[in-house]
Design a protein around this motif. Sequence first.
Motif, PDB file in Angstrom:
ATOM      1  N   SER A 105      57.522  12.692 -10.253  1.00 16.59           N
ATOM      2  CA  SER A 105      56.807  11.413  -9.751  1.00 16.59           C
ATOM      3  C   SER A 105      54.852  12.018 -10.752  1.00 16.59           C
ATOM      4  CB  SER A 105      56.204  11.030  -8.416  1.00 16.59           C
ATOM      5  OG  SER A 105      55.983  11.766  -7.850  1.00 16.59           O
ATOM      6  N   GLY A 106      54.885  11.195 -11.650  1.00 15.54           N
ATOM      7  CA  GLY A 106      53.379  11.271 -11.400  1.00 15.54           C
ATOM      8  C   GLY A 106      52.666  12.118 -12.708  1.00 15.54           C
ATOM      9  N   SER A 107      52.100  12.577 -13.298  1.00 18.58           N
ATOM     10  CA  SER A 107      51.228  14.006 -14.555  1.00 18.58           C
ATOM     11  C   SER A 107      51.862  15.151 -13.952  1.00 18.58           C
ATOM     12  CB  SER A 107      50.211  13.487 -14.909  1.00 18.58           C
ATOM     13  OG  SER A 107      50.359  12.257 -15.153  1.00 18.58           O
ATOM     14  N   TYR A 108      51.508  16.285 -14.671  1.00 20.48           N
ATOM     15  CA  TYR A 108      51.752  17.445 -14.491  1.00 20.48           C
ATOM     16  C   TYR A 108      50.739  18.383 -15.764  1.00 20.48           C
ATOM     17  CZ  TYR A 108      55.782  16.999 -11.329  1.00 20.48           C
ATOM     18  OH  TYR A 108      56.930  16.852 -10.516  1.00 20.48           O
ATOM     19  N   SER A 109      50.098  18.815 -15.470  1.00 22.62           N
ATOM     20  CA  SER A 109      49.092  19.348 -16.334  1.00 22.62           C
ATOM     21  C   SER A 109      49.618  21.194 -16.652  1.00 22.62           C
ATOM     22  CB  SER A 109      47.758  19.623 -16.120  1.00 22.62           C
ATOM     23  OG  SER A 109      46.892  21.011 -17.115  1.00 22.62           O
ATOM     24  N   LEU A 110      49.457  20.781 -18.384  1.00 20.99           N
ATOM     25  CA  LEU A 110      50.426  22.524 -18.389  1.00 20.99           C
ATOM     26  C   LEU A 110      49.583  23.515 -19.584  1.00 20.99           C
ATOM     27  CD1 LEU A 110      52.615  24.816 -18.692  1.00 20.99           C
ATOM     28  CD2 LEU A 110      53.565  23.626 -20.329  1.00 20.99           C
ATOM     29  N   ALA A 111      48.962  24.207 -18.585  1.00 19.22           N
ATOM     30  CA  ALA A 111      47.939  24.985 -19.576  1.00 19.22           C
ATOM     31  C   ALA A 111      48.361  26.205 -19.862  1.00 19.22           C
ATOM     32  CB  ALA A 111      46.970  25.397 -18.680  1.00 19.22           C
ATOM     33  N   ALA A 112      47.602  27.175 -20.771  1.00 15.34           N
ATOM     34  CA  ALA A 112      48.521  27.973 -21.541  1.00 15.34           C
ATOM     35  C   ALA A 112      46.986  28.695 -21.282  1.00 15.34           C
ATOM     36  CB  ALA A 112      49.264  27.591 -22.456  1.00 15.34           C
ATOM     37  N   VAL A 113      46.921  30.442 -21.401  1.00 18.95           N
ATOM     38  CA  VAL A 113      45.688  31.252 -21.361  1.00 18.95           C
ATOM     39  C   VAL A 113      45.866  32.482 -22.350  1.00 18.95           C
ATOM     40  CG1 VAL A 113      43.896  32.015 -20.604  1.00 18.95           C
ATOM     41  CG2 VAL A 113      44.621  29.302 -19.756  1.00 18.95           C
ATOM     42  N   GLY A 114      45.423  32.872 -23.410  1.00 18.89           N
ATOM     43  CA  GLY A 114      45.573  34.229 -23.549  1.00 18.89           C
ATOM     44  C   GLY A 114      45.445  35.279 -22.779  1.00 18.89           C
ATOM     45  N   GLY A 115      46.001  36.061 -22.389  1.00 16.15           N
ATOM     46  CA  GLY A 115      45.450  37.427 -21.468  1.00 16.15           C
ATOM     47  C   GLY A 115      43.574  38.118 -22.126  1.00 16.15           C
ATOM     48  N   SER A 116      43.676  38.127 -23.603  1.00 12.09           N
ATOM     49  CA  SER A 116      42.458  39.403 -24.353  1.00 12.09           C
ATOM     50  C   SER A 116      41.709  38.356 -24.664  1.00 12.09           C
ATOM     51  CB  SER A 116      43.835  40.686 -24.693  1.00 12.09           C
ATOM     52  OG  SER A 116      44.456  39.785 -25.818  1.00 12.09           O
ATOM     53  N   VAL A 123      48.410  20.531 -21.929  1.00 10.04           N
ATOM     54  CA  VAL A 123      49.416  19.174 -22.366  1.00 10.04           C
ATOM     55  C   VAL A 123      49.528  18.714 -21.512  1.00 10.04           C
ATOM     56  CG1 VAL A 123      51.773  18.821 -23.374  1.00 10.04           C
ATOM     57  CG2 VAL A 123      50.791  21.075 -24.475  1.00 10.04           C
ATOM     58  N   THR A 124      49.218  17.220 -21.137  1.00  6.97           N
ATOM     59  CA  THR A 124      49.353  16.281 -19.930  1.00  6.97           C
ATOM     60  C   THR A 124      51.223  16.279 -20.014  1.00  6.97           C
ATOM     61  OG1 THR A 124      47.416  15.990 -19.778  1.00  6.97           O
ATOM     62  CG2 THR A 124      49.167  14.745 -18.464  1.00  6.97           C
ATOM     63  N   ILE A 125      51.807  16.443 -19.007  1.00  2.57           N
ATOM     64  CA  ILE A 125      53.425  16.212 -18.891  1.00  2.57           C
ATOM     65  C   ILE A 125      53.476  15.036 -18.267  1.00  2.57           C
ATOM     66  CG2 ILE A 125      55.548  17.102 -17.705  1.00  2.57           C
ATOM     67  CD1 ILE A 125      54.870  19.728 -18.944  1.00  2.57           C
ATOM     68  N   ASP A 126      54.399  14.048 -18.553  1.00  2.00           N
ATOM     69  CA  ASP A 126      54.617  12.536 -17.662  1.00  2.00           C
ATOM     70  C   ASP A 126      55.811  12.363 -17.915  1.00  2.00           C
ATOM     71  OD1 ASP A 126      53.986  10.395 -16.551  1.00  2.00           O
ATOM     72  OD2 ASP A 126      54.389   8.837 -19.058  1.00  2.00           O
ATOM     73  N   SER A 127      56.066  12.065 -16.457  1.00  2.83           N
ATOM     74  CA  SER A 127      57.307  12.215 -15.370  1.00  2.83           C
ATOM     75  C   SER A 127      58.354  11.254 -15.648  1.00  2.83           C
ATOM     76  CB  SER A 127      57.408  12.450 -14.282  1.00  2.83           C
ATOM     77  OG  SER A 127      57.061  11.596 -13.525  1.00  2.83           O
ATOM     78  N   GLY A 128      57.436  10.459 -16.493  1.00  5.74           N
ATOM     79  CA  GLY A 128      58.087   8.652 -16.525  1.00  5.74           C
ATOM     80  C   GLY A 128      57.956   8.079 -14.924  1.00  5.74           C
ATOM     81  N   VAL A 129      57.938   8.685 -14.135  1.00  5.88           N
ATOM     82  CA  VAL A 129      57.795   7.654 -12.650  1.00  5.88           C
ATOM     83  C   VAL A 129      56.533   8.188 -12.086  1.00  5.88           C
ATOM     84  CG1 VAL A 129      58.786   8.369 -10.147  1.00  5.88           C
ATOM     85  CG2 VAL A 129      59.873   8.643 -12.070  1.00  5.88           C
TER      86      VAL A 129
END
Length: 175
Positions: A105-116, A123-129
């Motif tokens: 339920s709710g929103s999720y945050s997906l972050a991608a970070v380069g190591g070097s 990106v925000t991920i919405d569950s639709g709930v």
Amino acid sequence: MKNLRTKIAAVAIAVVALIAAPAAANAYTPSTPDGTVTITPGGTVTVPFSGFEPEESVTFTLTGENGAGATLAAVKFVVNSASTTKAASADGSASVAVTLPANASGSYSLAAVGGSSGASSAVTIDSGVAAGGSALPATGFDTASMTGIWVGGGVLLMGGIAVTVIALMRRRQTA
């Protein structure tokens, strides 16, 4: 006779375009221009990222309410924040498959970070709930259930065109 063949070909192409247009309109694009991806609870989508150095390690972190059952790239986590690391491709792109839990339920945050490089993207991920609420009502219709109607309508239309063409050809031959 040549003019009639041209007209028949034009009508056939128009009919095929009319039948194929709804299928093209229903094509699915997982991410929207505003950086939001919608996944239904229990659903999976692959989220692409780019702008990293070739072959560098990229850490993906998913954070959100009720994220205990979330899965990132087939690794299950039991915390509200889940992370996994993958190598970027030779062109600097990386992607991760995100599966939300069935009770998401709710929103999720997906972050991608380069190591070097330290390059990052989110990106925000919405569950639709709604958080603490129930699923949004389903709108529209199921396109899979309409396939038979589209095929049957197309067959009837092509049959009608064939009967008309045969009648016109017979009429010309008798005249």
